[in-house]
Enzyme design. Sequence first.
Site, PDB file in Angstrom:
ATOM      1  N   GLY A  44       0.807  -1.217   0.000  1.00  7.03           N
ATOM      2  CA  GLY A  44       0.000   0.000   0.000  1.00  7.03           C
ATOM      3  C   GLY A  44       0.835   1.260   0.000  1.00  7.03           C
ATOM      4  N   ALA A  45       1.934   1.249  -0.757  1.00  5.95           N
ATOM      5  CA  ALA A  45       2.908   2.344  -0.702  1.00  5.95           C
ATOM      6  C   ALA A  45       2.520   3.550  -1.556  1.00  5.95           C
ATOM      7  CB  ALA A  45       4.280   1.838  -1.148  1.00  5.95           C
ATOM      8  N   ASN A  46       1.401   3.481  -2.258  1.00  4.86           N
ATOM      9  CA  ASN A  46       1.098   4.557  -3.202  1.00  4.86           C
ATOM     10  C   ASN A  46       0.347   5.735  -2.584  1.00  4.86           C
ATOM     11  OD1 ASN A  46      -1.027   2.296  -3.476  1.00  4.86           O
ATOM     12  ND2 ASN A  46      -2.128   4.111  -4.190  1.00  4.86           N
ATOM     13  N   ILE A  71      -0.413   6.648   4.644  1.00  2.00           N
ATOM     14  CA  ILE A  71       0.660   6.240   5.544  1.00  2.00           C
ATOM     15  C   ILE A  71       1.703   5.397   4.812  1.00  2.00           C
ATOM     16  CG2 ILE A  71       1.166   4.916   7.642  1.00  2.00           C
ATOM     17  CD1 ILE A  71      -1.742   5.659   8.536  1.00  2.00           C
ATOM     18  N   GLY A  72       1.250   4.561   3.893  1.00  3.80           N
ATOM     19  CA  GLY A  72       2.183   3.727   3.147  1.00  3.80           C
ATOM     20  C   GLY A  72       3.161   4.544   2.321  1.00  3.80           C
ATOM     21  N   SER A  96      -4.433  -1.206  14.588  1.00  2.00           N
ATOM     22  CA  SER A  96      -5.229   0.016  14.664  1.00  2.00           C
ATOM     23  C   SER A  96      -5.801   0.142  16.065  1.00  2.00           C
ATOM     24  CB  SER A  96      -6.372  -0.055  13.642  1.00  2.00           C
ATOM     25  OG  SER A  96      -7.373   0.900  13.905  1.00  2.00           O
ATOM     26  N   TYR A 122     -13.994  -4.696  10.448  1.00  2.00           N
ATOM     27  CA  TYR A 122     -12.730  -3.958  10.403  1.00  2.00           C
ATOM     28  C   TYR A 122     -11.963  -4.150  11.710  1.00  2.00           C
ATOM     29  CZ  TYR A 122      -9.333  -0.176  10.193  1.00  2.00           C
ATOM     30  OH  TYR A 122      -8.160   0.546  10.207  1.00  2.00           O
TER      31      TYR A 122
END
Length: 293
Positions: A13-15, A18-19, A142, A165
């Site tokens: 999720g680097a895009n 936080i990623g 979380s 979640y």
Amino acid sequence: MNTQPQKIAIVTGANNGIGFETAAGMAEAGYHVVMACRSQAKAEAARDELIAKVPSASLDIILLDLGDFAYVQRFAEDFRARYEKLDVLINNAGILLYSAQTNGGGIELQFATNHLGHFLLTALLIDLMPDNPASRIVALSSLGHKGASIHFDDLTCGGDGGIAYGQSKLACLLFGDELDRRLRASGRKIKALSVHPGGSDSGLFTDMSDAQRSKLKAQVEQFLHSNASAAKPALHAALSPDVKGGDYYGPTGPQEMSGEVGHATRDLITGDLDVAGRLWRVSEELTGKTFSL
């Protein structure tokens, strides 16, 4: 095969959110960062932005959809074709849904994406990690894990996305802890740690209606901090020489929503080793992968 002498990190999720900031921090620390993202276009745009932010950044993109276990398998194969080792795995990516959704295998999508996909990814790549204390596996939990439980008899949580979640993020923390216990028991020096980012508008709320998003932000806006600040717990866990395997880090300010990084508080259920062991077994069954160390 990549022959760079740099240490190599994967950030899922680097895009965005936080990623993105985590990938920037790892690049600034001199790591070659593999951006594991669902969208090629979004990943390429983020890569360009990262290079503008960190001109020295060494980056690669490998596509990954964590909710699709065949895709996770392909990612692992692609990574192995390019790299001989992995130094840090930051299991950052996550989704937050307020509607009942499942993956192609009928598994609740948040549980599949936030926990099971990362469980499988870790199992497929951990043998590439050098056995030393600088090798890290970081799980993103979380504040939403508090008050949650693992609904083993109904992982869809009756279709309630909010409850699902919390379940998925509790699973991330239970997995991080159990992985570290098993690493220790096997005599390995790799460290598994868990973190939570506190409160940030990190893009998790995109499934909400505009009205829902505005209402939530109005309630918590004063506690939110930037995505760069929200990335600090993961960067601390990945890079600090002082952390111990099994540690759980997060912001230490009011309600743990923001502030300096420190040891975070856990729900008591995280100390239930029976629940952690059962989750491990169920995760192996659902992903079809035996995770042995």
